[in-house]
Structure formats: C-alpha cells, structure tokens
Design an enzyme around this catalytic site. Sequence first.
Site, PDB file in Angstrom:
ATOM      1  N   ALA A  96       0.858  -1.185   0.000  1.00 44.52           N
ATOM      2  CA  ALA A  96       0.000   0.000   0.000  1.00 44.52           C
ATOM      3  C   ALA A  96       0.893   1.233   0.000  1.00 44.52           C
ATOM      4  O   ALA A  96       1.597   1.495   0.970  1.00 44.52           O
ATOM      5  CB  ALA A  96      -0.910  -0.013   1.222  1.00 44.52           C
ATOM      6  N   MET A  97       0.877   1.978  -1.088  1.00 43.14           N
ATOM      7  CA  MET A  97       1.780   3.111  -1.281  1.00 43.14           C
ATOM      8  C   MET A  97       1.023   4.417  -1.065  1.00 43.14           C
ATOM      9  O   MET A  97       0.240   4.840  -1.911  1.00 43.14           O
ATOM     10  CB  MET A  97       2.376   3.079  -2.689  1.00 43.14           C
ATOM     11  N   SER A  98       1.258   5.065   0.059  1.00 45.15           N
ATOM     12  CA  SER A  98       0.562   6.316   0.370  1.00 45.15           C
ATOM     13  C   SER A  98       1.165   7.507  -0.354  1.00 45.15           C
ATOM     14  O   SER A  98       0.524   8.548  -0.488  1.00 45.15           O
ATOM     15  CB  SER A  98       0.596   6.578   1.871  1.00 45.15           C
ATOM     16  N   GLY A  99       2.407   7.361  -0.795  1.00 43.44           N
ATOM     17  CA  GLY A  99       3.127   8.489  -1.367  1.00 43.44           C
ATOM     18  C   GLY A  99       4.090   9.109  -0.378  1.00 43.44           C
ATOM     19  O   GLY A  99       4.788  10.071  -0.686  1.00 43.44           O
ATOM     20  N   GLY A 100       4.164   8.518   0.826  1.00 45.16           N
ATOM     21  CA  GLY A 100       5.066   9.001   1.858  1.00 45.16           C
ATOM     22  C   GLY A 100       6.321   8.156   1.957  1.00 45.16           C
ATOM     23  O   GLY A 100       6.457   7.117   1.307  1.00 45.16           O
ATOM     24  N   LEU A 114      -4.169   4.063  -3.069  1.00 44.80           N
ATOM     25  CA  LEU A 114      -5.617   4.133  -2.909  1.00 44.80           C
ATOM     26  C   LEU A 114      -6.111   5.547  -3.173  1.00 44.80           C
ATOM     27  O   LEU A 114      -5.717   6.486  -2.481  1.00 44.80           O
ATOM     28  CB  LEU A 114      -6.023   3.703  -1.500  1.00 44.80           C
ATOM     29  N   CYS A 157     -10.621   4.093   9.007  1.00 43.43           N
ATOM     30  CA  CYS A 157     -10.031   3.803   7.698  1.00 43.43           C
ATOM     31  C   CYS A 157      -9.253   2.494   7.730  1.00 43.43           C
ATOM     32  O   CYS A 157      -9.347   1.678   6.804  1.00 43.43           O
ATOM     33  CB  CYS A 157      -9.128   4.958   7.271  1.00 43.43           C
ATOM     34  N   GLY A 213       3.411   0.926   5.648  1.00 41.08           N
ATOM     35  CA  GLY A 213       4.493   1.614   6.343  1.00 41.08           C
ATOM     36  C   GLY A 213       4.181   1.936   7.783  1.00 41.08           C
ATOM     37  O   GLY A 213       4.819   2.818   8.367  1.00 41.08           O
ATOM     38  N   CYS A 232      -7.253  13.528   6.430  1.00 42.65           N
ATOM     39  CA  CYS A 232      -6.993  13.660   4.990  1.00 42.65           C
ATOM     40  C   CYS A 232      -8.129  14.339   4.235  1.00 42.65           C
ATOM     41  O   CYS A 232      -7.888  15.008   3.235  1.00 42.65           O
ATOM     42  CB  CYS A 232      -6.677  12.300   4.379  1.00 42.65           C
TER      43      CYS A 232
END
Length: 379
Positions: free
Chosen positions: A6-10, A32, A101, A125, A199
């Site tokens: 799962a890639m949050s972008g962080g 997501l 969530c 992460g 968010c």
Amino acid sequence: MRVLAAMSGGVDSAVAAARAVEAGHDVVGVHLALSRMPGTLRTGSRGCCTIEDSRDAWRACDVLGIPYYVWDFSERFKEDVVQDFIDEYAAGRTPNPCMRCNERIKFAALLEKAIALGFDAVCTGHYAKVITDADGNPELHRAADWAKDQSYVLGVLTHEQLKHSMFPLADTPSKAEVRAEAERRGLSVANKPDSHDICFIPDGDTAGWLAEKIEMTTGDIVDEAGTKVGEHPGANAFTVGQRRGLKLGTPAADGKPRFVLEIRPKENKVVVGPEALLAIDEIRGIKVSWAGLPIAEVATGDEFDCHAQVRAHGDPVPATARMERLTDDDGAERTNLVVTLATPLRGVAPGQTVVLYQGSRVLGQATIDTARSLQRAAL
C-alpha cells in the site's frame, strides 16, 4: 510470497515496500484513491491522498522496479469513513477517522481485494509489529520506536487480518533512519514531511468543515448545575475537554477557565465545568474486538491487568478490565468492556477508542460509550 504494498506516497510506505522487495517477495504497489473531493485533491493540500501523493507513490515504485496501480476506493471511503465521521459528530461523539479507515478500508476492503487477486499479504508503512506465537497465531505488538509506534490505530485488526499483514518498519529504531535509508535508495520522498491532518479536512478546520455538513443550531452552554452561562453556534462542533471557542457570558465564580464536560445533542446543549471534572477513572466500551486471539479471561469474564490508551500518541495507564454481559430491554444480549483506570485520565470523550495492552502486545479495543469518575459517583 506475493505482497501488495500500500503506497501512500510518503517515505514510510516507500521504504516498507523497498524492504519487502529486498526480502525477495513478489511485490506490487497500489495507491488508494480515497477521495474525489477537490479540497483533498488540489495541489498544495496539507492532507494525504493528494495528486502529489499519487505521483510520489508512482515514482517510488518506478525506482523499486515494481508494478504500480491506483485503486479507486473513494465511494467506500466516503460511506465508511467520511459519513461515519459526520454521523458520529452529529450524535455528540468524537470519532477517530484513521482507525475507521484502517478497520474498513486498508485492512478490510484493500485486504479482501488483495486476497481475491491471489496476494498473500498487504504491506504498509505502519510502525507496528506482528509476532507469531508458538501455535502459529499472530499477535500485534508495539514497534521498536515507541515515539512513532502506530499500534494504537491498528488495534481494530482481527486475527485473520493480522495473518495477512506485513509491517517491515517494525524494528526500525527511528524515523531518521527511515529517511536516511530512503535517501540511500534514491527515493525522492526521503525528506517529504509527515501528514498529520485528517486527509479529507486538509486545512485542519474540523469545526468549519462540520458546519458545512451538519445543520448547526444555536443553543445554550450550561454549567454542571444546569445554569446557562453562554451560547454556542452548534453543539456538534465541540468535543469533551475543549476550551477554545467557548463564548461564556458568565465567568466562573473562582475565575478559573471552564472546559467542555459533555455534549447533549438531543438538547442541543454543551455542558462546561472546571478542569478537575474532566478526570475519569472508568470507561465502558462497546463494539469490542480483539487483535489476534483473545486472552483466556475474555471467555471467562474474569478481570485482567492491562494498560489502557485512549489516544494515538497518549500515554498508556495501568488498568484492570473485564467483559460485562448485558441483556437489553428487547431480550438481546450484548457484551461490553469495562476498564478501571489506576490513574485518572482527562478529556476522554464518547466515540474515542480505548486500546488495551499487556506489555508491548495489543490485546484489543473498544469504542468508548461512557466515561466517568468512580470517586465522584460514590459521593
């Protein structure tokens, strides 16, 4: 093992995915898309799940040499997290959207889809640890870095979900080390700031956001004796323990500040009082769940020692807990969690989550239904 990252972008999720790749797993990255609302998608937003986050996730996957996909979970997120947040505040409770969530999106909807597609685990992460006991059962534990530990918001995970969860940052001693590793790996998010806002409320103005979603009606602010001491623009925008934003026309007799003690949405009243009245030492919880298999005392109803934590980065306090079986007026049976605190806590609100620990192990969690002072109740 086939792993969905799962890639949050962080930076945390990027390094977690890198470690999964390095461990020899067959890794696929997925970001997501949780919202189609302009406020959360515009450039420069302070929350997560922005356009920039999606691009950062793609860049990380490109560096790692793994496939990258975007899954649109916006409708489910809107229903299960955003609408739940609105409904809880409308009912006078204080919800935790990050826990919701995790419970309904990241480790329910995402994991369900991952398993259906043949993946063995979901990698995130989060700073937490899964330990397998001698019988092969997973246990959720705190991360090595207690300052960054996120086991509290993962307390909603079930036994089956923990079996398919992977947290590669579990034993990392500090966030600084994660950033340094990202730098060494050539990940552009190495120095990207952490996201701390809700968010879907990127500007951080929860009261203003709620005012657009819930019909606010002016009402009375009363003291603990029921005497009117001011007016509020809408009870739903307040939470227990709050002081800021109270417009009190009548000062307290002792001249000391007053805090929100209770929200009464049906009466549209906000109850205020001295800070000392915020202290509570008994919590009753509903919607109880156990992280992994429950300990023996859950089945027997016996009291057990533990530590209780009511905020993501709050201090755990010594406590005892037990299950209480009740029968409603309609004959339906339900089970609540009763937690007695050795050290009183302040500002505990209905709707928050209490998570129980034994040592580093997360036992389970419950949604707080009521919180009170046993000492004051005995007077």
